[in-house]
Design a protein around this motif. Structure first.
Motif, PDB file in Angstrom:
ATOM      1  N   VAL A 115       0.822  -1.198   0.000  1.00  0.00           N
ATOM      2  CA  VAL A 115       0.000   0.000   0.000  1.00  0.00           C
ATOM      3  C   VAL A 115       0.863   1.258   0.000  1.00  0.00           C
ATOM      4  CG1 VAL A 115      -0.264   0.152   2.519  1.00  0.00           C
ATOM      5  CG2 VAL A 115      -2.033   1.079   1.027  1.00  0.00           C
ATOM      6  N   TRP A 116       2.037   1.186   0.650  1.00  0.00           N
ATOM      7  CA  TRP A 116       2.900   2.371   0.664  1.00  0.00           C
ATOM      8  C   TRP A 116       3.440   2.659  -0.738  1.00  0.00           C
ATOM      9  CZ3 TRP A 116       2.440   5.366   4.692  1.00  0.00           C
ATOM     10  CH2 TRP A 116       3.262   6.494   4.779  1.00  0.00           C
ATOM     11  N   ALA A 117       3.707   1.616  -1.498  1.00  0.00           N
ATOM     12  CA  ALA A 117       4.139   1.812  -2.885  1.00  0.00           C
ATOM     13  C   ALA A 117       3.051   2.488  -3.707  1.00  0.00           C
ATOM     14  CB  ALA A 117       4.519   0.470  -3.511  1.00  0.00           C
ATOM     15  N   GLU A 118       1.790   2.171  -3.421  1.00  0.00           N
ATOM     16  CA  GLU A 118       0.679   2.803  -4.145  1.00  0.00           C
ATOM     17  C   GLU A 118       0.559   4.279  -3.776  1.00  0.00           C
ATOM     18  OE1 GLU A 118      -0.874   1.358  -6.477  1.00  0.00           O
ATOM     19  OE2 GLU A 118      -0.428  -0.755  -6.136  1.00  0.00           O
ATOM     20  N   VAL A 119       0.772   4.609  -2.516  1.00  0.00           N
ATOM     21  CA  VAL A 119       0.757   6.005  -2.083  1.00  0.00           C
ATOM     22  C   VAL A 119       1.813   6.799  -2.843  1.00  0.00           C
ATOM     23  CG1 VAL A 119       1.243   7.552  -0.139  1.00  0.00           C
ATOM     24  CG2 VAL A 119      -0.200   5.531   0.192  1.00  0.00           C
ATOM     25  N   GLN A 120       3.020   6.212  -2.950  1.00  0.00           N
ATOM     26  CA  GLN A 120       4.094   6.879  -3.670  1.00  0.00           C
ATOM     27  C   GLN A 120       3.800   6.943  -5.163  1.00  0.00           C
ATOM     28  OE1 GLN A 120       6.953   8.189  -1.931  1.00  0.00           O
ATOM     29  NE2 GLN A 120       5.425   7.810  -0.355  1.00  0.00           N
ATOM     30  N   ARG A 121       3.233   5.887  -5.698  1.00  0.00           N
ATOM     31  CA  ARG A 121       2.934   5.801  -7.128  1.00  0.00           C
ATOM     32  C   ARG A 121       1.990   6.919  -7.573  1.00  0.00           C
ATOM     33  NH1 ARG A 121       0.956   0.153  -9.877  1.00  0.00           N
ATOM     34  NH2 ARG A 121       0.668   0.846 -12.021  1.00  0.00           N
ATOM     35  N   TYR A 122       0.968   7.178  -6.770  1.00  0.00           N
ATOM     36  CA  TYR A 122      -0.054   8.149  -7.166  1.00  0.00           C
ATOM     37  C   TYR A 122       0.080   9.484  -6.449  1.00  0.00           C
ATOM     38  CZ  TYR A 122      -2.278   4.071  -9.301  1.00  0.00           C
ATOM     39  OH  TYR A 122      -2.539   2.959 -10.065  1.00  0.00           O
ATOM     40  N   GLY A 123       1.060   9.626  -5.591  1.00  0.00           N
ATOM     41  CA  GLY A 123       1.279  10.888  -4.889  1.00  0.00           C
ATOM     42  C   GLY A 123       0.123  11.277  -3.982  1.00  0.00           C
ATOM     43  N   LEU A 124      -0.457  10.302  -3.278  1.00  0.00           N
ATOM     44  CA  LEU A 124      -1.608  10.566  -2.415  1.00  0.00           C
ATOM     45  C   LEU A 124      -1.166  11.181  -1.090  1.00  0.00           C
ATOM     46  CD1 LEU A 124      -3.600   7.268  -3.042  1.00  0.00           C
ATOM     47  CD2 LEU A 124      -3.893   9.485  -4.171  1.00  0.00           C
ATOM     48  N   GLU A 125      -1.964  12.120  -0.601  1.00  0.00           N
ATOM     49  CA  GLU A 125      -1.648  12.775   0.667  1.00  0.00           C
ATOM     50  C   GLU A 125      -2.192  11.964   1.833  1.00  0.00           C
ATOM     51  OE1 GLU A 125      -1.858  17.142   0.990  1.00  0.00           O
ATOM     52  OE2 GLU A 125      -2.811  17.072  -0.990  1.00  0.00           O
ATOM     53  N   LEU A 126      -1.489  12.048   2.957  1.00  0.00           N
ATOM     54  CA  LEU A 126      -1.893  11.340   4.160  1.00  0.00           C
ATOM     55  C   LEU A 126      -2.233  12.339   5.267  1.00  0.00           C
ATOM     56  CD1 LEU A 126       0.848   8.554   4.278  1.00  0.00           C
ATOM     57  CD2 LEU A 126      -1.401   8.464   3.175  1.00  0.00           C
ATOM     58  N   LYS A 127      -2.905  11.842   6.298  1.00  0.00           N
ATOM     59  CA  LYS A 127      -3.138  12.620   7.508  1.00  0.00           C
ATOM     60  C   LYS A 127      -2.834  11.730   8.704  1.00  0.00           C
ATOM     61  CE  LYS A 127      -8.086  11.513   7.801  1.00  0.00           C
ATOM     62  NZ  LYS A 127      -9.458  12.060   7.875  1.00  0.00           N
ATOM     63  N   GLU A 128      -2.693  12.352   9.862  1.00  0.00           N
ATOM     64  CA  GLU A 128      -2.361  11.596  11.069  1.00  0.00           C
ATOM     65  C   GLU A 128      -3.517  11.640  12.069  1.00  0.00           C
ATOM     66  OE1 GLU A 128       1.804  11.926  12.492  1.00  0.00           O
ATOM     67  OE2 GLU A 128       1.982  13.486  10.972  1.00  0.00           O
TER      68      GLU A 128
END
Length: 486
Positions: A115-128
């Motif tokens: 899933v972390w690779a997908e976040v990097q792949r699509y440049g998705l933003e995260l929150k905490e």
């Protein structure tokens, strides 16, 4: 759900609506992506002879969407058949009390490689979590002997040691969390042990046991006497065998725009056709093709089928040849993921700086209660419980009683959640294995049969039961399908 909308919304009403519109006002489709109409009989583009599609993916959760994206990129005409009126499976992006919330799977972490690779792949933003996130003091309360207590420093030190003792065997049992066979004999030796059995091996104070029991119930989403100790040890091992990494991996980082943002990105990238509200009734293998019959009576011909539905709902579909009896037996037993998740809006801002964490053992309606978001006029909490029978999350009075057991100073304004155990297309929450399941079923899960390929996120190595595990399962199923079709 607040009292103005009807305080006593029953589970019977939820059951009538489950899988159709979901939790009240929370139905989410595939968002901005283009949903294909995908009419059977249109063979244009299919490489497999006499087929409408090269690949039919049954199930539109993360495993199914991943399998469909990869199959499209492998050059196969692909369609997703999803029973619900939305994509996402057991993830469910929604809004409550002015906040974006996740009614199902939520948190991700960089120790979850897929899933972390997908976040990097699509440049998705995260929150905490909690939002807004500030590194600040956390107040812990534990329900102990019927009362909420805040442990003293020396008690917290003892709890920390007790946690290490409880998981002391985890590095040996799961030396390689992505390769169960590496320590197969060690796993089998304790396969029948429950979380409660592990408690009995240790000299724990009642307070220490309550603390650990809360996390065990939260991990397995069931009571500690029903869950496999191996499952809790696996969760502990995956982020690196320590409490800080464990807490961060399971409860800190989530998608800023919801889990649906990754689903949308995958669909837009792969562009498979998607058919919502299309439950499947039959899957029949016929030589070099598979016939898929929907509950509406439509027959779709495919070169291969990738099955990604939750294991508990497999018996809804009639397979020819019949499924491995072990798979049917496991599905009828059901995995242990059968708890509840509820969001609670309380009146006013927290009176003190920091965030709150409430913990209670398996017998309590809620085992883990944590600050989710903070605002000037309210605070949002998220709670996890092991047994739906102990708390009706649609009943504000019942939720108030639960909240008061932890924090008598807080007034519940509204509560909100989705009951996955009542959803006919889930029949449970995330998958966690029961005692003795490694020995009985491990070698039966994810075994393909001819042109029927299994890619369920409930099974596999590593983070199975998580978004990460679903992406891994879907990706591997697509790879095997590529080898099958050539």
């Amino acid at each position: 759900m607040d009292n103005k909308q009807g305080q006593g919304v029953s589970r019977r009403k939820f059951l009538r609506n489950a899988g159709v519109v979901g939790a009240a006002g929370a139905a989410v489709s595939a968002g901005a992506v283009s949903i294909g109409t995908a009419v059977a009989g249109d063979k244009g583009g299919a490489k497999c002879a006499d087929c409408d599609y090269d690949v039919v993916v049954i199930g539109g959760g993360f495993a199914g969407v991943t399998a469909a994206r990869e199959s499209m990129k492998n050059g196969y005409k692909t369609v997703i058949l999803e029973a619900r009126n939305r994509l996402g499976g057991r993830t469910f992006s929604s809004e409550f009390a002015g906040h974006k919330v996740e009614l199902g799977g939520t948190w991700i972490h960089w120790t979850q490689p897929n899933v972390w690779a997908e976040v990097q792949r699509y440049g998705l933003e995260l929150k905490e979590t909690p939002e807004p996130f500030v590194e600040e003091q956390q107040t812990v309360r534990i329900i102990h002997e019927g009362k909420a207590v805040e442990p003293k420093l020396e008690e917290l030190i003892g709890i920390s040691k007790a946690v290490k003792d409880f998981f002391a065997d985890a590095p040996k049992l799961w030396e390689r969390p992505y390769d169960a066979k590496h320590t197969w004999e060690q796993l089998l030796a304790v396969d029948g042990m429950t979380g409660a059995d592990r408690f009995a091996q240790l000299k724990l104070t009642p307070l220490e046991r309550s603390f650990i029991d809360a996390y065990v119930a939260g991990i397995a989403h069931t009571t500690s006497d029903r869950t496999s100790y191996l499952e809790t040890a696996r969760w502990w091992s995956l982020p690196g065998w320590n409490m800080t990494a464990f807490v961060d991996a399971c409860g800190r980082y989530s998608f800023k725009d919801g889990t649906i943002s990754l689903i949308n990105a995958m669909i837009e990238d792969g562009k498979p056709q998607v058919r919502l509200s299309t439950p499947v009734a039959k899957v029949e293998e016929q030589g070099k093709r598979v016939l898929i019959t929907t509950e509406g009576g439509e027959v779709i011909r495919a070169g291969a089928v990738i099955v990604t539905v939750p294991m508990n709902v497999l018996p809804r579909i009639a397979f020819t040849p019949a499924l491995d009896p072990a798979l049917v037996q496991a599905a009828e037993e059901k995995h242990t993921g059968s708890g509840i998740k509820v969001f609670v809006r309380t009146k006013g801002k927290l009176p003190e700086a920091g965030k709150r964490l409430g913990l209670a053992g398996s017998a309590h309606p809620i085992n883990i209660l944590a600050t989710y978001a903070k605002a000037e006029d309210h605070t949002l909490f998220v709670g996890f419980g092991a047994d739906p029978a102990k708390l009706d999350i649609q009943d504000r009075d019942a939720v108030q009683a639960m909240m008061s057991s932890f924090y008598p100073d807080l007034e519940v304004e509204a509560c909100y959640g989705y009951e996955w155990t009542l959803d006919p297309y889930a029949r449970g929450t995330y998958c966690s294995y029961k005692p003795n399941w490694i020995r009985k079923y491990y070698d039966h899960f994810q075994k393909d049969r001819g042109r029927v390929v299994f890619g369920q996120g409930d099974h596999g190595e590593g983070w199975r039961g998580f978004i990460d595990g679903a992406i891994s399962a879907g990706s591997q199923a697509a790879l095997r399908t590529h080898k099958l079709l050539g």
